[in-house]
Motif scaffolding. Structure first.
Motif, PDB file in Angstrom:
ATOM      1  N   PRO A 181     -39.778  14.982 -20.826  1.00  0.00           N
ATOM      2  CA  PRO A 181     -41.227  15.035 -20.631  1.00  0.00           C
ATOM      3  C   PRO A 181     -41.818  13.822 -19.920  1.00  0.00           C
ATOM      4  O   PRO A 181     -42.982  13.855 -19.526  1.00  0.00           O
ATOM      5  CB  PRO A 181     -41.765  15.130 -22.060  1.00  0.00           C
ATOM      6  CG  PRO A 181     -40.710  14.508 -22.906  1.00  0.00           C
ATOM      7  CD  PRO A 181     -39.414  14.842 -22.252  1.00  0.00           C
ATOM      8  N   HIS A 182     -41.008  12.769 -19.765  1.00  0.00           N
ATOM      9  CA  HIS A 182     -41.505  11.586 -19.049  1.00  0.00           C
ATOM     10  C   HIS A 182     -40.352  11.003 -18.259  1.00  0.00           C
ATOM     11  O   HIS A 182     -39.265  10.762 -18.789  1.00  0.00           O
ATOM     12  CB  HIS A 182     -42.042  10.549 -20.040  1.00  0.00           C
ATOM     13  CG  HIS A 182     -42.505   9.281 -19.368  1.00  0.00           C
ATOM     14  ND1 HIS A 182     -43.690   9.202 -18.660  1.00  0.00           N
ATOM     15  CD2 HIS A 182     -41.939   8.056 -19.278  1.00  0.00           C
ATOM     16  CE1 HIS A 182     -43.838   7.974 -18.192  1.00  0.00           C
ATOM     17  NE2 HIS A 182     -42.787   7.265 -18.542  1.00  0.00           N
ATOM     18  N   GLN A 183     -40.591  10.753 -16.944  1.00  0.00           N
ATOM     19  CA  GLN A 183     -39.531  10.254 -16.083  1.00  0.00           C
ATOM     20  C   GLN A 183     -40.043   9.147 -15.177  1.00  0.00           C
ATOM     21  O   GLN A 183     -40.571   9.400 -14.103  1.00  0.00           O
ATOM     22  CB  GLN A 183     -38.939  11.390 -15.240  1.00  0.00           C
ATOM     23  CG  GLN A 183     -38.357  12.524 -16.072  1.00  0.00           C
ATOM     24  CD  GLN A 183     -37.559  13.506 -15.236  1.00  0.00           C
ATOM     25  OE1 GLN A 183     -36.556  13.153 -14.632  1.00  0.00           O
ATOM     26  NE2 GLN A 183     -37.998  14.749 -15.207  1.00  0.00           N
ATOM     27  N   GLY A 184     -39.927   7.918 -15.644  1.00  0.00           N
ATOM     28  CA  GLY A 184     -40.219   6.758 -14.822  1.00  0.00           C
ATOM     29  C   GLY A 184     -41.680   6.386 -14.759  1.00  0.00           C
ATOM     30  O   GLY A 184     -42.560   7.080 -15.264  1.00  0.00           O
ATOM     31  N   SER A 185     -41.933   5.241 -14.100  1.00  0.00           N
ATOM     32  CA  SER A 185     -43.277   4.688 -14.041  1.00  0.00           C
ATOM     33  C   SER A 185     -44.245   5.538 -13.230  1.00  0.00           C
ATOM     34  O   SER A 185     -45.461   5.427 -13.377  1.00  0.00           O
ATOM     35  CB  SER A 185     -43.227   3.271 -13.454  1.00  0.00           C
ATOM     36  OG  SER A 185     -42.669   3.292 -12.147  1.00  0.00           O
TER      37      SER A 185
END
Length: 223
Positions: free
Chosen positions: A41-45
């Motif tokens: 659900p979250h990939q990197g800045s």
């Protein structure tokens, strides 16, 4: 009687110290999401999904090298908060963290702009944010110290013991490849060390599973 699901007022930090209008804004903007096992659900800045409030399930937060090697930094359980999924509100922090669901996970998502406004307007929320950032950096520093200064057999034993607590069982449904991803190592290195621990009677290996046999010996490696 069926237990009521955990709600926003249970999970959001300092809920009782927010004004009625702030609480209303949160209720109107927060969304419930379900992440399937394996979903990221979250990939990197570059990804700023918002603040994750974990109702049920298990997420892992990890870093990813250019060569594709992963290292797990910490896990998020029910009632935990994933602040770095809203990393765009932290202007002076620049690093890429990724989040993956290790189990099917139910979460509430507070949009980044909503949380940023609250952190600016509410001193308790701002203080909580600073405390959470400090705690997570402590987690990260501990992992880095383990990688730099601790032998691999000790790290592997510590991971297996932690996994046993999470699974509440000595039978761990996990592959050598998955262990390697958690520890930032090569699968071949993990396999070699697992075989050694098995030869010492500490565990038994089978396809897709590790069974802990001697927890006392494993703990001695960690110490």
């Amino acid at each position: 009687m069926k237990k009521a699901p955990v709600g926003l007022e249970d999970l959001f930090p300092c809920w009782e110290k927010l004004t009625p209008s702030q609480q209303l804004s949160l209720r109107e903007r927060t969304q419930a999401r379900r992440f399937a096992k394996g979903q990221r659900p979250h990939q990197g800045s570059g990804d700023c999904a918002g603040l994750f409030l974990i109702r049920e399930g298990l997420l892992r937060v990890f870093i990813l090298s250019q060569s594709g090697k992963e290292v797990t930094l910490y896990r998020l359980f029910a009632w935990d908060i994933c602040l770095f999924s809203a990393s765009c509100i932290m202007k002076n922090i620049h690093f890429d963290l990724h989040v993956e669901a290790e189990r099917d996970t139910d979460a509430l998502i507070v949009p980044s702009d909503v949380y940023e406004s609250l952190a600016k307007a509410s001193l308790p929320v701002a203080e909580y944010t600073n405390q959470l950032i400090a705690a997570r950096f402590s987690d990260v520093m501990w992992v880095m110290e383990q990688i730099l200064f601790t032998s691999f057999d000790s790290r592997l034993a510590a991971f297996l013991l932690e996994q046993s607590v999470i699974e509440q069982s000595h039978d761990l449904p996990i592959t050598h490849e998955e262990i390697a991803r958690h520890l930032g190592s090569a699968r071949e290195v993990v396999t070699k060390m697992l075989n050694y621990l098995a030869s010492e009677g500490m565990l038994r290996l089978s396809r897709g599973k590790v069974r802990l046999l001697d927890e006392k010996k494993l703990r001695a490696l960690v110490q």
